[in-house]
Scaffold this active site. Structure first.
Site, PDB file in Angstrom:
ATOM      1  N   LYS A  11      -6.267 -13.021  -1.064  1.00 43.34           N
ATOM      2  CA  LYS A  11      -5.624 -14.310  -1.373  1.00 43.34           C
ATOM      3  C   LYS A  11      -5.519 -15.198  -0.138  1.00 43.34           C
ATOM      4  O   LYS A  11      -5.617 -14.747   1.012  1.00 43.34           O
ATOM      5  CB  LYS A  11      -4.235 -14.092  -1.962  1.00 43.34           C
ATOM      6  CG  LYS A  11      -3.254 -13.296  -1.076  1.00 43.34           C
ATOM      7  CD  LYS A  11      -2.523 -14.096  -0.011  1.00 43.34           C
ATOM      8  CE  LYS A  11      -1.611 -13.253   0.853  1.00 43.34           C
ATOM      9  NZ  LYS A  11      -1.095 -13.959   2.043  1.00 43.34           N
ATOM     10  N   ASP A 157       3.063  -8.673  -1.672  1.00 47.70           N
ATOM     11  CA  ASP A 157       1.878  -9.402  -2.138  1.00 47.70           C
ATOM     12  C   ASP A 157       1.159  -8.712  -3.305  1.00 47.70           C
ATOM     13  O   ASP A 157       0.211  -9.275  -3.861  1.00 47.70           O
ATOM     14  CB  ASP A 157       0.856  -9.552  -0.994  1.00 47.70           C
ATOM     15  CG  ASP A 157       1.317 -10.552   0.058  1.00 47.70           C
ATOM     16  OD1 ASP A 157       2.177 -11.397  -0.257  1.00 47.70           O
ATOM     17  OD2 ASP A 157       0.796 -10.480   1.188  1.00 47.70           O
TER      18      ASP A 157
HETATM   19  O1  C5P Z   1       6.376  -6.259   1.491  1.00 46.81           O
HETATM   20  P1  C5P Z   1       5.437  -6.017   2.648  1.00 46.81           P
HETATM   21  O2  C5P Z   1       5.431  -4.588   3.082  1.00 46.81           O
HETATM   22  O3  C5P Z   1       4.088  -6.556   2.419  1.00 46.81           O
HETATM   23  O4  C5P Z   1       6.039  -6.856   3.857  1.00 46.81           O
HETATM   24  C1  C5P Z   1       5.662  -6.610   5.186  1.00 46.81           C
HETATM   25  C2  C5P Z   1       6.728  -7.151   6.119  1.00 46.81           C
HETATM   26  O5  C5P Z   1       6.756  -8.575   6.044  1.00 46.81           O
HETATM   27  C3  C5P Z   1       8.147  -6.722   5.779  1.00 46.81           C
HETATM   28  O6  C5P Z   1       8.469  -5.516   6.393  1.00 46.81           O
HETATM   29  C4  C5P Z   1       8.973  -7.868   6.349  1.00 46.81           C
HETATM   30  O7  C5P Z   1       9.154  -7.712   7.738  1.00 46.81           O
HETATM   31  C5  C5P Z   1       8.068  -9.070   6.151  1.00 46.81           C
HETATM   32  N1  C5P Z   1       8.399  -9.837   4.928  1.00 46.81           N
HETATM   33  C6  C5P Z   1       9.555 -10.604   4.903  1.00 46.81           C
HETATM   34  N2  C5P Z   1       9.863 -11.332   3.794  1.00 46.81           N
HETATM   35  C7  C5P Z   1       9.028 -11.332   2.710  1.00 46.81           C
HETATM   36  C8  C5P Z   1       7.845 -10.564   2.722  1.00 46.81           C
HETATM   37  C9  C5P Z   1       7.546  -9.830   3.859  1.00 46.81           C
HETATM   38  O8  C5P Z   1      10.314 -10.631   5.867  1.00 46.81           O
HETATM   39  N3  C5P Z   1       9.360 -12.039   1.640  1.00 46.81           N
END
Ligand code: C5P
Length: 328
Positions: A11, A157
């Site tokens: 994406k 995501d």
């Molecule tokens: O959810 P995911 O593991 O992909 O997110 C990776 C990192 O990105 C999280 O550990 C966080 O630090 C940050 N993040 C965030 N707020 C979001 C999505 C991701 O702070 N809405």
């Protein structure tokens, strides 16, 4: 033996608005995703050997194997491979169902075309494709909402990679509302052609969010969902879309990687309609007029020393989908 092949898109974020972090450390987002034609393919196969095994093969845009990324993926702890984590969750559900006898072992092959650690959701696409593949492998019958709930638990995501098209993400960016279907479905959305400009080195998403907290959070504008007029523009042709691209993570990412400003400047100079950071970066997305313009831009920009690779992609593409099922 049963084998199922599924694919899911990477994406680009057309808009990405970030609010101050909540106590769990996550940030509330209002973001519009566009699924891209660069896809991960995940093939799952029942196996007599218990457990989950994974093999990842990464490809360059010209179809040759990307040896360095393939070797790096082989060294990855399987417990942190999102396709493995997705498969393990569905394997536990399958162990209670009619396919229990075939649920003990599964081997996964990931054919990877979305760049790693680039802000294009390659890992999340692996998870999304693995979820739809395993749902079919073990006839679990999970619906879209259930797959999204499981996807959300794997990464913010993953739901976007499941739904595809152009989709609004709220919450952590993981509560989806589809704004336009992917290609081959409704067909009433304009195609967008991009050149994705890969950096030499990945950028850590948590690090970019921390840098956002340090400087930008206090003066970030409030989180508002796109108006109907903005939504229309995001679905329109490249000229209108080019006026609407925005990413609150761009400033913090550029402070961490000042050389990305050179990539962006080069893309503007080369004639891109608009240039934005993809997600938390470091990939820079340059919007082209059409497919031919994207190829021209890619040729010119690949020569920049801050650009590791220039990859053409188009959107909106469809979400995660089963491609083929084989039973022997
Ligand atoms: O959810 P995911 O593991 O992909 O997110 C990776 C990192 O990105 C999280 O550990 C966080 O630090 C940050 N993040 C965030 N707020 C979001 C999505 C991701 O702070 N809405």
């Amino acid at each position: 033996m049963r084998e199922v092949r599924a694919s899911a898109p990477g994406k680009v974020n057309l808009t990405l608005r970030v609010g101050p972090p909540t106590p769990d450390g996550y940030h509330p987002l209002v973001t519009v995703f566009e699924a891209l034609s660069l896809r991960e393919t995940v093939t799952v196969r029942t196996s007599k050997t218990p457990g989950v095994r994974v093999e990842t093969i990464a490809y360059l845009p010209d179809g040759r194997v990307d040896e360095a990324t393939t070797a790096a993926m082989a060294d990855l702890d399987p417990g942190s491979h999102l396709a493995v984590r997705a498969a393990r969750i569905l394997q536990r559900l399958a162990a209670a169902g009619p396919w229990a006898s075939t649920a003990a072992g599964v081997s996964i092959r990931v054919d990877k075309r979305v760049p790693v650690a680039g802000g294009m959701a390659g890992g999340s696409a692996d998870a999304a494709a693995a979820l739809v593949a395993c749902n079919q492998l073990w006839d679990l019958g999970l619906g879209a909402d259930q797959l999204q709930a499981i996807g959300r638990s794997l990464g913010a995501d993953v739901p976007a990679c499941l739904v595809g098209g152009i989709a609004l993400g709220t919450g952590r960016g993981d509560r989806m509302r589809v704004l336009a279907d992917g290609e081959g479905e409704a067909g009433n959305t304009s195609a967008h052609h991009w050149v994705m400009l890969l950096a030499h080195e990945g950028l850590s998403t948590p690090e970019v969010f921390r840098e956002f907290d340090r400087i930008d959070a206090a003066r970030a504008p409030g989180l508002a969902e796109p108006t109907p007029e903005e939504t229309r523009a995001l679905r329109s042709g490249p000229e209108e879309l080019s006026q609407r691209l925005v990413n609150d993570l761009q400033a913090p990412a550029l402070r961490l990687r000042p050389e990305l400003a050179r990539t962006m400047e080069a893309a503007r100079r080369a004639g891109a309609l608009a240039v934005t950071l993809s997600g938390s970066g470091p990939t820079v997305a340059a919007l082209a007029r059409d497919a031919e313009h994207a190829q021209d831009l890619a040729r010119v920009l690949e020569a920049e020393d801050t650009v590791a690779r220039a990859v053409c992609a188009s959107g909106p593409a469809r979400g995660a989908v089963v491609e083929e099922t084989e039973v022997n």
